[in-house]
Design an enzyme around this catalytic site. Structure first.
Site, PDB file in Angstrom:
ATOM      1  N   LYS A 139      54.898  48.881  43.393  1.00  0.00           N
ATOM      2  CA  LYS A 139      53.972  48.148  44.260  1.00  0.00           C
ATOM      3  C   LYS A 139      54.727  47.014  44.901  1.00  0.00           C
ATOM      4  CE  LYS A 139      49.585  47.960  45.504  1.00  0.00           C
ATOM      5  NZ  LYS A 139      48.619  49.050  45.679  1.00  0.00           N
TER       6      LYS A 139
ATOM      7  N   ASP B 196      48.017  48.897  51.608  1.00  0.00           N
ATOM      8  CA  ASP B 196      47.051  48.382  50.615  1.00  0.00           C
ATOM      9  C   ASP B 196      46.293  47.289  51.375  1.00  0.00           C
ATOM     10  OD1 ASP B 196      46.328  48.405  47.588  1.00  0.00           O
ATOM     11  OD2 ASP B 196      46.595  46.279  47.966  1.00  0.00           O
TER      12      ASP B 196
HETATM   13  P1  NDP Z   1      41.438  46.301  53.135  1.00  0.00           P
HETATM   14  O1  NDP Z   1      42.296  45.144  53.438  1.00  0.00           O
HETATM   15  O2  NDP Z   1      41.285  47.381  54.140  1.00  0.00           O
HETATM   16  O3  NDP Z   1      39.969  45.798  52.746  1.00  0.00           O
HETATM   17  C1  NDP Z   1      39.710  44.897  51.710  1.00  0.00           C
HETATM   18  C2  NDP Z   1      38.239  44.530  51.811  1.00  0.00           C
HETATM   19  O4  NDP Z   1      37.831  43.796  50.662  1.00  0.00           O
HETATM   20  C3  NDP Z   1      37.915  43.659  53.024  1.00  0.00           C
HETATM   21  O5  NDP Z   1      36.642  43.989  53.492  1.00  0.00           O
HETATM   22  C4  NDP Z   1      37.924  42.253  52.408  1.00  0.00           C
HETATM   23  O6  NDP Z   1      37.165  41.299  53.121  1.00  0.00           O
HETATM   24  C5  NDP Z   1      37.232  42.562  51.104  1.00  0.00           C
HETATM   25  N1  NDP Z   1      37.434  41.519  50.117  1.00  0.00           N
HETATM   26  C6  NDP Z   1      38.589  40.931  49.730  1.00  0.00           C
HETATM   27  N2  NDP Z   1      38.357  40.024  48.794  1.00  0.00           N
HETATM   28  C7  NDP Z   1      37.014  40.039  48.572  1.00  0.00           C
HETATM   29  C8  NDP Z   1      36.147  39.340  47.718  1.00  0.00           C
HETATM   30  N3  NDP Z   1      36.618  38.414  46.870  1.00  0.00           N
HETATM   31  N4  NDP Z   1      34.819  39.645  47.749  1.00  0.00           N
HETATM   32  C9  NDP Z   1      34.339  40.571  48.598  1.00  0.00           C
HETATM   33  N5  NDP Z   1      35.124  41.255  49.442  1.00  0.00           N
HETATM   34  C10 NDP Z   1      36.432  40.998  49.426  1.00  0.00           C
HETATM   35  O7  NDP Z   1      41.983  46.901  51.742  1.00  0.00           O
HETATM   36  P2  NDP Z   1      41.756  48.334  51.139  1.00  0.00           P
HETATM   37  O8  NDP Z   1      40.393  48.826  51.456  1.00  0.00           O
HETATM   38  O9  NDP Z   1      42.938  49.159  51.458  1.00  0.00           O
HETATM   39  O10 NDP Z   1      41.866  48.006  49.570  1.00  0.00           O
HETATM   40  C11 NDP Z   1      40.739  47.598  48.792  1.00  0.00           C
HETATM   41  C12 NDP Z   1      41.062  47.779  47.325  1.00  0.00           C
HETATM   42  O11 NDP Z   1      41.358  49.153  47.060  1.00  0.00           O
HETATM   43  C13 NDP Z   1      42.267  47.002  46.801  1.00  0.00           C
HETATM   44  O12 NDP Z   1      42.032  46.647  45.461  1.00  0.00           O
HETATM   45  C14 NDP Z   1      43.375  48.035  46.864  1.00  0.00           C
HETATM   46  O13 NDP Z   1      44.430  47.735  45.957  1.00  0.00           O
HETATM   47  C15 NDP Z   1      42.623  49.272  46.431  1.00  0.00           C
HETATM   48  N6  NDP Z   1      43.237  50.540  46.797  1.00  0.00           N
HETATM   49  C16 NDP Z   1      43.515  50.820  48.109  1.00  0.00           C
HETATM   50  C17 NDP Z   1      44.072  52.043  48.428  1.00  0.00           C
HETATM   51  C18 NDP Z   1      44.288  52.447  49.848  1.00  0.00           C
HETATM   52  O14 NDP Z   1      44.646  53.611  50.077  1.00  0.00           O
HETATM   53  N7  NDP Z   1      44.053  51.606  50.830  1.00  0.00           N
HETATM   54  C19 NDP Z   1      44.457  53.010  47.393  1.00  0.00           C
HETATM   55  C20 NDP Z   1      44.030  52.650  46.063  1.00  0.00           C
HETATM   56  C21 NDP Z   1      43.479  51.440  45.798  1.00  0.00           C
HETATM   57  P3  NDP Z   1      37.906  40.174  54.005  1.00  0.00           P
HETATM   58  O15 NDP Z   1      38.203  40.873  55.295  1.00  0.00           O
HETATM   59  O16 NDP Z   1      36.880  39.117  54.108  1.00  0.00           O
HETATM   60  O17 NDP Z   1      39.149  39.735  53.266  1.00  0.00           O
END
Ligand code: NDP
Length: 446
Positions: A128, A168
């Protein structure tokens, strides 16, 4: 030494060696808890320092990332890549750009990734990386300059047989494009297998964008089926509104469920009649706006701050970030009728919340199993790159679906084998561990 004592002395040593890294401690503690069960049954897994070796990254890189903003100011961020374990294949895992990123967070994510990647059944090790760079509010040109500087250092350590990063939080198709461009320029080589999540015309795979969210819903559907239920007619909370959340919501609704709430870090929306997915994609992906803008345009209620977990539902899919769901939220969900929780994000439930679910009637699928669809499809992208092929959407989606169903069957079966029926946390940790451990034992003390 008695197994319980041995594991707790490892854990004490690991706390000292990795001081000030609470997220990593949390991930270690959860896995080590499950390992007690394995080591009691199969003590040979404690031989040759296996557990100590597994908990120590093979390599940890920390580097300076200087870049210039649009006003000409020089900014300095910190870059990380933790190459945790390559027993099963090249290191594989995403890059996260978020101001909260530090070494402990990258280590926790890299550690989880080892077991997740093992569960996919595909030949990929765990790693990572990322940076404390905040992409919010930056211009395209600033993002590009940052990505170029980041890759100028990282390129020495990655490659299709070595380490294959992906996206991510904060790293999507745009960032992967800039990173790939700089890699190609520095190496003078179009090595498509060096990064995944690429654009379709230059080595990307169909379904990669949708994969984590779709995969999460496929696995949850399999878990629900085992208990005689389905998404059809189910009310579902999906936290977050990024890549994982958007495609989880889309698949839930395709399967006849209703997404009743979504969020971002500033607040949440209540959507009793479901989410308008096309509008959501337009707001979040095309315009990079907030969920409050979706609420305005869809005419639904927006709560600044607030508690998304107070929404009554049947299923909860936390898809935002680590430790977003604590034990109070877990209790509230159960009281309000939630019967299934599956982690789309990495470690979104606190340790207490996860323990609560495992000890309750709520069926709980941990992230290392439930969100493995993203990395699995990245591995399918690597397969296509290696054979210079590109597969159809339907074929790739079918492969993803099979992988997720198999992961669920594997963790369910493993939990039963170890007399932990229905404990999918133990099932995932044990099944993920055994495959890596067997490979490490076969490969000697390295
Ligand atoms: P993105 O950056 O696309 O989206 C993250 C989302 O989470 C945004 O809407 C963000 O809002 C929101 N967010 C962040 N912090 C908080 C909080 N404290 N409370 C509520 N909402 C919050 O990331 P991903 O969708 O890619 O990743 C999301 C999760 O999934 C992570 O944990 C990542 O490690 C995991 N993951 C992702 C993979 C992938 O293929 N993308 C694969 C496996 C796991 P804001 O815009 O306000 O920050």
């Amino acid at each position: 030494m008695h197994i319980e004592k041995q594991i707790s002395s490892y854990y004490d040593m690991l706390l000292k060696r990795n001081a000030g890294e609470p997220e990593f401690h949390q991930a270690l503690s959860e896995v080590l808890d499950s390992l007690k069960i394995v080591l009691n049954k199969d003590p040979h897994y404690a031989d040759y320092g296996l557990v100590e070796r597994l908990c120590e990254p093979e390599r940890q890189l920390i580097f300076r990332v200087p870049w210039t903003d649009d006003r000409g100011n020089v900014c300095v961020n910190r870059g990380f890549r933790v190459q945790f374990n390559s027993a099963l294949g090249p290191y594989k895992g995403g890059l996260r750009f978020h101001p909260s990123v530090n070494l402990g967070i990258i280590k926790f994510l890299g550690f989880e990734q080892i077991f997740k990647n093992s569960l996919t059944g595909l030949p990929i090790g765990g790693g990572k990386g990322g940076s404390d760079f905040d992409p919010k509010g930056k211009s395209d040109a600033e993002i590009m300059r940052f990505c170029q500087s980041f890759m100028t250092e990282l390129h020495r350590y990655i490659g299709e047989y070595q380490d294959v990063p992906a996206g991510d939080i904060g790293v999507g198709g745009r960032e992967i494009g800039y990173l790939f461009g700089q890699f190609r320029r520095l190496e003078n080589r179009h090595e498509s297998g060096v990064l995944t999540g690429k654009g379709l015309s230059w080595g990307g795979s169909l379904v990669r964008t949708e994969a984590t969210g779709y995969g999460l819903v496929y696995l949850t559907a399999e878990m629900m089926k085992t208990h005689g239920e389905s998404f059809n007619g189910a009310k579902v909370i999906v936290s977050g509104s990024g890549n994982v959340a958007i495609y989880a919501a889309e698949k839930v609704q395709q399967l006849g469920g209703t997404v009743v709430a979504m969020s971002d870090s500033a607040g949440y929306v209540e959507t009793p009649n479901g989410v308008d997915i096309e509008l959501l994609k337009d707001v979040k992906e095309a315009r990079r706006e907030r969920i409050s803008v979706y609420a305005q345009e869809a005419g639904v209620k927006y709560y600044e701050g607030g508690n998304i977990w107070a929404t009554p539902a049947d299923v909860a899919l936390p898809c935002a970030t680590q430790n977003e769901l604590d034990v109070d939220a877990a209790r509230l969900l159960a009281e309000n009728g939630v019967r299934y929780v599956a982690e789309g994000a990495n470690m979104p439930c606190t340790a207490e919340a996860a323990h609560f679910f495992v000890g309750s009637q709520v069926k709980f699928a941990p992230g290392k199993a439930a969100n493995a669809g993203g990395v699995a499809t990245s591995a399918l992208e690597m397969q296509q790159n290696a054979s210079r092929d590109s597969w159809s959407f339907d074929y790739t989606d079918k492969r993803l679906h099979e992988i997720m169903s198999n992961i669920f069957k594997n963790i369910d079966r493993t939990a039963r084998e170890y007399d932990m029926e229905g404990d999918y946390v133990a099932g995932a940790n044990i099944a993920g561990f055994k495959k890596v451990a067997d490979a490490m034992l076969a490969q000697g003390v390295v």
